[in-house]
Design a protein around this motif. Structure first.
Motif, mmCIF file in Angstrom:
data_model
loop_
_atom_site.group_PDB
_atom_site.id
_atom_site.type_symbol
_atom_site.label_atom_id
_atom_site.label_comp_id
_atom_site.label_asym_id
_atom_site.label_seq_id
_atom_site.Cartn_x
_atom_site.Cartn_y
_atom_site.Cartn_z
ATOM 1 N N LYS A 86 0.832 -1.193 0.000
ATOM 2 C CA LYS A 86 0.000 0.000 0.000
ATOM 3 C C LYS A 86 0.870 1.247 0.000
ATOM 4 C CE LYS A 86 -3.861 -2.096 2.495
ATOM 5 N NZ LYS A 86 -4.752 -1.987 3.683
ATOM 6 N N PHE A 87 0.516 2.176 -0.846
ATOM 7 C CA PHE A 87 1.229 3.450 -0.814
ATOM 8 C C PHE A 87 0.256 4.562 -1.150
ATOM 9 C CE2 PHE A 87 1.932 1.567 -4.992
ATOM 10 C CZ PHE A 87 1.634 2.593 -5.875
ATOM 11 N N SER A 88 0.560 5.734 -0.642
ATOM 12 C CA SER A 88 -0.347 6.865 -0.767
ATOM 13 C C SER A 88 -0.061 7.693 -2.011
ATOM 14 C CB SER A 88 -0.221 7.766 0.461
ATOM 15 O OG SER A 88 1.056 8.370 0.480
ATOM 16 N N VAL A 89 -0.988 8.615 -2.286
ATOM 17 C CA VAL A 89 -0.802 9.572 -3.376
ATOM 18 C C VAL A 89 0.496 10.345 -3.165
ATOM 19 C CG1 VAL A 89 -1.688 11.684 -4.436
ATOM 20 C CG2 VAL A 89 -3.254 9.827 -3.863
ATOM 21 N N GLY A 90 0.703 10.769 -1.928
ATOM 22 C CA GLY A 90 1.905 11.540 -1.627
ATOM 23 C C GLY A 90 3.172 10.762 -1.897
ATOM 24 N N GLU A 91 3.191 9.490 -1.488
ATOM 25 C CA GLU A 91 4.374 8.658 -1.738
ATOM 26 C C GLU A 91 4.615 8.503 -3.232
ATOM 27 O OE1 GLU A 91 4.994 5.096 1.043
ATOM 28 O OE2 GLU A 91 2.854 5.542 1.229
ATOM 29 N N TYR A 92 3.558 8.227 -3.970
ATOM 30 C CA TYR A 92 3.704 8.056 -5.422
ATOM 31 C C TYR A 92 4.257 9.321 -6.068
ATOM 32 C CZ TYR A 92 2.631 7.636 -10.345
ATOM 33 O OH TYR A 92 2.738 7.622 -11.711
ATOM 34 N N ASN A 93 3.694 10.473 -5.721
ATOM 35 C CA ASN A 93 4.167 11.732 -6.293
ATOM 36 C C ASN A 93 5.627 11.972 -5.975
ATOM 37 O OD1 ASN A 93 1.726 12.301 -7.470
ATOM 38 N ND2 ASN A 93 1.019 13.667 -5.844
ATOM 39 N N TYR A 94 5.988 11.656 -4.750
ATOM 40 C CA TYR A 94 7.373 11.846 -4.312
ATOM 41 C C TYR A 94 8.319 10.998 -5.158
ATOM 42 C CZ TYR A 94 11.221 12.228 -0.896
ATOM 43 O OH TYR A 94 12.414 12.471 -0.273
ATOM 44 N N TYR A 95 7.991 9.710 -5.334
ATOM 45 C CA TYR A 95 8.856 8.816 -6.095
ATOM 46 C C TYR A 95 8.835 9.160 -7.583
ATOM 47 C CZ TYR A 95 10.025 5.579 -2.313
ATOM 48 O OH TYR A 95 10.545 5.011 -1.180
ATOM 49 N N TYR A 96 7.678 9.517 -8.111
ATOM 50 C CA TYR A 96 7.604 9.885 -9.526
ATOM 51 C C TYR A 96 8.492 11.097 -9.791
ATOM 52 C CZ TYR A 96 5.668 10.940 -14.135
ATOM 53 O OH TYR A 96 5.527 11.164 -15.491
ATOM 54 N N PHE A 97 8.376 12.107 -8.915
ATOM 55 C CA PHE A 97 9.138 13.333 -9.115
ATOM 56 C C PHE A 97 10.645 13.057 -9.044
ATOM 57 C CE2 PHE A 97 11.332 17.150 -7.749
ATOM 58 C CZ PHE A 97 10.789 18.124 -8.567
ATOM 59 N N THR A 98 11.083 12.303 -8.043
ATOM 60 C CA THR A 98 12.523 12.052 -7.895
ATOM 61 C C THR A 98 13.060 11.170 -9.011
ATOM 62 O OG1 THR A 98 12.036 10.244 -6.351
ATOM 63 C CG2 THR A 98 12.551 12.391 -5.400
ATOM 64 N N THR A 99 12.209 10.259 -9.525
ATOM 65 C CA THR A 99 12.629 9.438 -10.654
ATOM 66 C C THR A 99 12.801 10.310 -11.899
ATOM 67 O OG1 THR A 99 11.441 7.525 -9.767
ATOM 68 C CG2 THR A 99 12.061 7.449 -12.086
ATOM 69 N N TRP A 100 11.813 11.165 -12.138
ATOM 70 C CA TRP A 100 11.927 12.093 -13.276
ATOM 71 C C TRP A 100 13.168 12.972 -13.127
ATOM 72 C CZ3 TRP A 100 11.881 17.421 -12.475
ATOM 73 C CH2 TRP A 100 12.033 18.185 -13.638
ATOM 74 N N LEU A 101 13.410 13.457 -11.918
ATOM 75 C CA LEU A 101 14.525 14.367 -11.697
ATOM 76 C C LEU A 101 15.870 13.702 -11.995
ATOM 77 C CD1 LEU A 101 15.351 17.185 -10.740
ATOM 78 C CD2 LEU A 101 15.479 16.280 -8.420
ATOM 79 N N SER A 102 15.983 12.417 -11.726
ATOM 80 C CA SER A 102 17.242 11.723 -12.006
ATOM 81 C C SER A 102 17.535 11.711 -13.502
ATOM 82 C CB SER A 102 17.198 10.294 -11.457
ATOM 83 O OG SER A 102 16.289 9.498 -12.173
ATOM 84 N N PHE A 103 16.504 11.442 -14.324
ATOM 85 C CA PHE A 103 16.691 11.477 -15.775
ATOM 86 C C PHE A 103 16.954 12.908 -16.251
ATOM 87 C CE2 PHE A 103 14.101 7.530 -15.496
ATOM 88 C CZ PHE A 103 15.005 6.677 -16.114
ATOM 89 N N TYR A 104 16.248 13.854 -15.687
ATOM 90 C CA TYR A 104 16.418 15.266 -16.038
ATOM 91 C C TYR A 104 17.866 15.699 -15.801
ATOM 92 C CZ TYR A 104 15.765 20.365 -15.783
ATOM 93 O OH TYR A 104 15.861 21.719 -15.966
ATOM 94 N N GLN A 105 18.380 15.376 -14.631
ATOM 95 C CA GLN A 105 19.759 15.762 -14.291
ATOM 96 C C GLN A 105 20.782 15.106 -15.209
ATOM 97 O OE1 GLN A 105 19.587 14.805 -9.939
ATOM 98 N NE2 GLN A 105 20.841 16.629 -9.885
ATOM 99 N N GLN A 106 20.583 13.816 -15.457
ATOM 100 C CA GLN A 106 21.530 13.097 -16.299
ATOM 101 C C GLN A 106 21.625 13.721 -17.683
ATOM 102 O OE1 GLN A 106 20.462 9.047 -16.978
ATOM 103 N NE2 GLN A 106 22.337 8.553 -18.094
ATOM 104 N N ALA A 107 20.463 13.971 -18.294
ATOM 105 C CA ALA A 107 20.441 14.564 -19.634
ATOM 106 C C ALA A 107 21.021 15.977 -19.617
ATOM 107 C CB ALA A 107 19.013 14.577 -20.171
ATOM 108 N N ALA A 108 20.695 16.749 -18.592
ATOM 109 C CA ALA A 108 21.189 18.123 -18.498
ATOM 110 C C ALA A 108 22.705 18.154 -18.335
ATOM 111 C CB ALA A 108 20.518 18.835 -17.328
#
Length: 582
Positions: A86-108
């Motif tokens: 079980k995971f909450s909306v907040g947890e999902y948003n947190y993980y989605y954002f940090t996952t996106w940020l890792s790709f964003y940083q790498q490409a940048a």
């Protein structure tokens, strides 16, 4: 201290780096398939707290909508049992954002250091676009080690599909590790609890600088449902998960015996043995911009003709080689022909020492296959077609052998430094001036040896005599010195020599000056043994952890509509961040 002997295999390694830039970097970065097991906790914590907090003041004005936290049930159907995460909306948003940020940083980062277009070229990710606005191709999926089937076979796959997959896998992986930590009675230490509190304090300070409460700032930054409570829970679970994975790894490592090591080594000696070779490469260079008006057929013919010219150069080189000396002489002529000057040392640039089959394979499978063929003899030489217009002239210098150096060791040193140019930092000493500095180093060593030499006395002498400011306060101590590219090669070679015994001394020369060495101790076994042991631990860890987690996540069933709704909301935050950072 940097490795100043890289020129020994400069041409070979530089070419390999060019070809493998994608593979080398993406394996060290977060990718959907690989963001699992023990790597997750440390990576996520590092990204979120080191990067996002730093951006918080800039994006603290992002809008938000305060909504109640909802619970999403993820059903995992295994052959043995059914478990619900079980995971909450907040947890999902947190993980989605940090996952996106890792790709964003790498490409940048690629874009910053390698030029316009490099980010997209090497990662497949366009950091100027939101995830749902860019296609996720089969080629990118293959590069990242994920299949379209794992993503649910989306009709028109985008990076949003990949990031959703990674985020949910991260959540399940971390929660699995956290649960297992509790089952094994593993708890957070006082220091780890202190680290978590420090991280929360850091978030609060960042929020307050933007005149936000911490919860309001977190919602604006990460999306709906992300609160201090959620962040604290995520951090605690990551620490516990990491603790469990480390616990498993330690238990496996402790159980490995010498018999296990010998058995694994004998299964495939080529995977661990090293070779020394002479290598010179010829690479076809075609400026496509000069031939942009050619048809496809004309382009193909042009490439064939240029490849043939390059192959001819390699064959002429080969024909002149009778022994190692003639190989070096041929390289000298080739270098002179290539750049109209012979500033590179052909002896040094053609020598590839202590290389592995895997390393050779990364450049050319045919090259590795030929070098490690059982029929090889010292002095064998040939031309290998490396593909794409690259041809290697290679000579066998040694047959495969075990690496009998220490895996790592501790050493102390005193540096008698060469004079340097203050503006460039480069050494300005002339060869005829070196004996004066060598004599100074020898005098220091002789005086030390004449006075009941001990490690404590050497450490005290370091503080009096050394010119290495980086190690002066520690008595010249360098710990865990290994042949990993972080140290000057001659410094490493002396330190990890398996003949070393505690108390051994000596003087070596590097680009920095003369080093008076004092051997403290070896930390592990021989290098070949630790390499084999690492392979055993990796294989068993994969079976006990990674394969289990893959089984836990392979049958994930989600409420896709709800997941898509949540993602649209977090993408609004991401789009604002992209605009603000463009």
């Amino acid at each position: 201290m940097e490795n100043n002997k890289k020129t020994q295999a400069e041409l070979y390694r530089e070419e390999r780096k060019e070809r493998l830039a994608k593979a080398a970097e993406k394996s060290a970065k977060k990718a959907p398939k690989t963001m699992k097991a023990k790597k997750l906790a440390k990576k996520i914590i590092a990204i979120v707290l080191a990067v996002v907090v730093g951006l918080g003041a800039v994006y603290g004005v992002l809008s938000f909508f305060d909504v109640p936290e909802k619970v999403i049930k993820v059903s995992i159907d295994n052959a043995d049992n059914t478990k619900t995460y079980k995971f909450s909306v907040g947890e999902y948003n947190y993980y989605y954002f940090t996952t996106w940020l890792s790709f964003y940083q790498q490409a940048a980062q690629y874009e910053q250091y390698m030029g316009t277009g490099a980010g997209l070229m090497y990662t497949g990710f366009d950091y100027s676009k939101a995830p749902s606005d860019q296609e996720f191709t089969e080629d990118t999926a293959k590069m990242l080690g994920v299949t379209m089937e794992e993503l649910g076979n989306p009709k028109n796959p985008t990076w949003d599909d990949a990031i959703k997959f990674a985020a949910v896998n991260n959540i399940v992986s971390v929660k699995y590790g956290s649960d297992m930590a509790k089952e094994n009675n593993l708890t957070l230490t006082d220091e780890e609890k202190k680290d978590i509190e420090s991280n929360i304090t850091q978030l609060e300070e960042t929020a307050h600088k933007s005149d936000y409460s911490v919860n309001r700032w977190l919602r604006a930054q990460y999306g709906k449902g992300v609160t201090e409570k959620v962040v604290r829970q995520v951090l605690e679970e990551n620490y516990l998960s990491s603790k469990y994975f480390e616990h498993v790894s330690n238990k496996i490592t402790e159980a490995v015996t010498d018999a296990n090591i010998n058995e694994e080594y004998n299964k495939d000696k080529d995977a661990f043995d090293l070779v020394d070779i002479r290598l010179y490469s010829f690479k076809t260079t075609i400026k496509e911009t000069d031939h942009k008006d050619l048809s496809d057929e004309e382009h193909e013919k042009l490439h064939e003709e240029e490849y043939a010219k390059t192959k001819k150069l390699a064959d002429e080189f080969l024909a002149s080689v009778k022994d190692e000396d003639s190989f070096i002489a041929a390289a000298k002529r080739a270098i002179l022909t290539a750049d109209n000057k012979s500033t590179k040392d052909p002896d040094e640039t053609t020598l590839v020492e202590k290389t592995t089959k895997a390393s050779l394979t990364s450049s050319s499978e045919e090259l590795a296959k030929w070098v490690y063929d059982d029929a090889r003899q010292v002095g064998d030489v040939t031309v290998i077609d490396g593909g794409e217009g690259t041809y290697y002239v290679v000579m066998i210098k040694t047959l495969p052998y075990q690496d009998l150096s220490f895996a790592s060791a501790n050493v102390r040193h005193i540096l008698v430094k060469f004079p340097t140019d203050s503006s460039t930092g480069k050494t300005t000493i002339k060869d005829e001036e070196k004996p004066t500095y060598k004599a100074k180093a020898q005098k220091i060593l002789d005086d030390f040896l004449a006075n009941e030499p001990t490690e404590d006395k050497f450490a005290a002498l370091v503080k009096e005599k050394t010119e290495d400011t980086g190690s002066k306060s520690t008595g010249g101590l360098y710990e865990n010195v290994a042949d990993d590219g972080q140290y000057v090669q001659s410094f490493v070679d002396w330190t990890v020599d398996a003949s070393r015994k505690p108390g051994d001394t000596g003087i070596i020369e590097t680009e920095y000056g003369y080093h008076i060495m004092y051997f403290v101790k070896a930390n592990e076994g021989l290098k070949w043994q630790t390499d084999v042991k690492a392979k055993i631990v990796s294989d068993q860890y994969n079976a006990q952890v990674n394969e289990v987690i893959e089984n836990e996540t392979k049958n994930i069933k989600l409420d896709t509509a709800l997941l898509n709704y949540m993602t649209k909301n977090i993408e609004k935050t991401i789009k604002k961040l992209i605009v603000a950072n463009s």
